[in-house]
Design an enzyme around this catalytic site. Structure first.
Site, PDB file in Angstrom:
ATOM      1  N   THR B  51     126.606 -60.292 102.168  1.00 59.95           N
ATOM      2  CA  THR B  51     125.335 -60.135 101.462  1.00 59.95           C
ATOM      3  C   THR B  51     124.181 -60.355 102.434  1.00 59.95           C
ATOM      4  O   THR B  51     124.272 -61.184 103.347  1.00 59.95           O
ATOM      5  CB  THR B  51     125.244 -61.043 100.215  1.00 59.95           C
ATOM      6  OG1 THR B  51     124.022 -60.738  99.525  1.00 59.95           O
ATOM      7  CG2 THR B  51     125.277 -62.518 100.558  1.00 59.95           C
ATOM      8  N   GLU B  52     123.112 -59.571 102.237  1.00 60.15           N
ATOM      9  CA  GLU B  52     122.015 -59.512 103.205  1.00 60.15           C
ATOM     10  C   GLU B  52     121.376 -60.865 103.480  1.00 60.15           C
ATOM     11  O   GLU B  52     120.865 -61.105 104.572  1.00 60.15           O
ATOM     12  CB  GLU B  52     120.888 -58.580 102.704  1.00 60.15           C
ATOM     13  CG  GLU B  52     121.262 -57.143 102.502  1.00 60.15           C
ATOM     14  CD  GLU B  52     121.681 -56.866 101.073  1.00 60.15           C
ATOM     15  OE1 GLU B  52     122.676 -57.471 100.615  1.00 60.15           O
ATOM     16  OE2 GLU B  52     121.033 -56.047 100.425  1.00 60.15           O
ATOM     17  N   ASN B  53     121.322 -61.737 102.456  1.00 58.70           N
ATOM     18  CA  ASN B  53     120.614 -63.001 102.646  1.00 58.70           C
ATOM     19  C   ASN B  53     121.404 -64.007 103.469  1.00 58.70           C
ATOM     20  O   ASN B  53     120.944 -65.129 103.649  1.00 58.70           O
ATOM     21  CB  ASN B  53     120.187 -63.586 101.295  1.00 58.70           C
ATOM     22  CG  ASN B  53     121.348 -63.811 100.362  1.00 58.70           C
ATOM     23  OD1 ASN B  53     122.262 -62.991 100.296  1.00 58.70           O
ATOM     24  ND2 ASN B  53     121.332 -64.909  99.650  1.00 58.70           N
ATOM     25  N   SER B  93     122.466 -61.534 109.991  1.00 61.99           N
ATOM     26  CA  SER B  93     122.973 -60.744 108.871  1.00 61.99           C
ATOM     27  C   SER B  93     122.803 -59.250 109.123  1.00 61.99           C
ATOM     28  O   SER B  93     123.699 -58.450 108.841  1.00 61.99           O
ATOM     29  CB  SER B  93     122.242 -61.157 107.587  1.00 61.99           C
ATOM     30  OG  SER B  93     122.835 -60.553 106.472  1.00 61.99           O
TER      31      SER B  93
END
Lengths: 230, 222
Positions: B51-53, B93
């Site tokens: 996930t991007e975060n 990320s």
């Protein structure tokens, strides 16, 4: 030899921020957002701010309070879709929003923090985000020049700290915080737990205290930091 | 359109899209519909969700009572770690995304064009949520698939000859999962691969805003 003590209060730290400042604000959604520093900025009322933040939080939370209070002129962000107020402020022209691809925002900030002037990338070519940007040819390809970003102030939320400003972060509360903590000449960290020098293992430190100017321990965690039941 | 219950159609679409994820992959699921496929993945499937975060190794989504306030996915859902999970900052990320480490991304869409163009971040003057990480995901994941309703809430097709909205990325979408069908983007345009249960070829053709190649062979259903 011992390391300098940079501890202060939330009020005193925020009082150093002038009108018209460009401010980086850590956080991605709730985790890592420095809600207490933001609420103090709302209370003190600094105006004409340019904010650099991944997202616009949600209605009634975080930087939405600054937007609603008319303190924000420009927002540089990647996604404001969870904040209907921010979208309507954008649509009505009350704030200007510069959108940036998320990882490119991270790299622009990292570059600013690392003393570099720009990054070069193919991200965004063929989209609206490439408009008005300098194009260079390199490795036989057309590439975009994305300027590095620095701010006057960075507002950081950290999990643990020592008085020198060495910082650690919790889980997905890292996000933009370690990057922004390098990219401003005045870095203010609100921290959940402040321990004495030596309380953090040197191997565990994620942001070295030499980047940090002011450390304010949170006396309590307000509801802002809690679970959001949507 | 078809007599099938729309809720069933949505659930079938999500379950079908989940089968696109296979053992060994590193996968990013876009916010909105795509993250729903997590609940359809077999518990023993060896797969790394990103996930991007700033997390790899996403586990089950947690109810509010058991949530960790510092642990969310990019859409804000409270998620859990699994043995082997890792946390990292936003630069790391997206280094993972841009360096080609993502085998698959599944994204939502406002519009998809028959050449694989994707628009999913801006409806000028109305709704400009911003692209978040979608530009990098769409441009750099090794395979890009879309999950979306076949038409918008007014019944207008979302699969078009050309996108009318600002683009997220050019020529990157390989496959589209909808409530009506699975459609591949080929060098010759959209090609029907699978039909949802109870849906006819004619219904899919009528709901698609571009020519649809229909193979002569039997078309599987899902």
């Amino acid at each position: 030899m011992s390391l300098p003590d940079k501890t202060t209060t939330i009020e005193a730290a925020v009082a150093r921020i002038p009108d018209g400042a460009t401010i980086m604000v850590g956080g991605f959604g709730v985790p890592g957002t420095p809600f207490t520093l933001i609420r103090e900025l709302v209370r003190q009322g600094q105006k004409d701010l340019t904010l650099i933040k991944n997202d616009a939080n949600e209605t009634g939370m975080g930087i939405d309070l600054l937007i609603a209070n008319g303190q924000v002129k420009t927002l540089i962000s990647t996604h404001i879709g969870l904040n209907a107020n921010a979208i309507s402020a954008l649509n009505s022209g009350r704030i200007r929003v510069e959108f940036c691809a998320q990882g490119i925002l991270a790299e622009r900030i990292r570059a600013g923090g690392a003393g570099l002037s720009a990054i070069v990338t193919d991200i965004g070519l063929g989209t609206e985000l490439a408009e008005g940007k300098q194009v260079v040819e390199m490795h036989g390809k057309r590439l975009l020049v994305e300027s590095a970003l620095r701010a006057d102030v960075a507002l950081i939320h950290a999990d643990c700290a020592d008085p020198f400003g060495n910082l650690t972060y919790a889980a997905t509360a890292r996000n933009f915080n370690p990057l922004m903590a390098m990219a401003a000449p005045m870095v203010i960290a609100e921290v959940e737990t402040l321990g004495p020098l030596g309380s953090l293992s040197p191997e565990a430190v994620e942001t070295p205290g030499a980047f940090v100017d002011h450390v304010a321990e949170l006396s309590e965690l307000s509801e802002d930091y809690g679970i959001v039941r949507r | 359109m078809s007599d099938a219950n729309p809720l069933d159609a949505r659930a079938r679409m999500i379950a079908r899209a989940a089968r696109e994820i296979t053992a060994g992959m590193v996968v990013n699921l876009g916010i909105g519909l795509p993250t729903k496929v997590i609940n359809h993945l077999p518990a023993n499937l060896p797969v790394c969700l990103h996930t991007e975060n700033g997390m790899t190794g996403i586990g089950a989504t947690l109810p509010y009572e058991r949530a960790d306030r510092n642990l969310i996915d990019a859409g804000g859902a409270y998620v859990s770690p699994i043995p082997g999970s890792a946390y990292f900052d936003s630069a790391v990320s997206f280094a993972l995304v841009r360096s080609g480490r993502l085998d698959l991304t599944m994204l939502g869409a406002f519009e998809v064009a028959q050449n694989g163009d994707l628009a999913n971040w801006k409806i000028p003057g109305k709704f400009s949520p911003g692209a978040g990480g979608a530009i990098e995901l769409a441009q750099k994941a090794r395979r890009v698939v879309v999950m979306t309703t076949h038409t918008d809430r007014h019944g207008n097709p979302k699969l078009l000859q050309q996108c009318t909205l600002p683009l997220t990325a050019q020529r990157r979408v390989a496959r589209i999962f909808t409530d009506l069908a699975v459609i591949d983007v080929t060098a010759h345009g959209f090609e029907l691969c699978e039909l949802a249960t109870g849906v006819t070829v004619q219904e899919v053709t009528e709901a698609t805003g571009a020519p649809l190649i229909v193979p002569d062979t039997d078309i599987p259903t899902f």
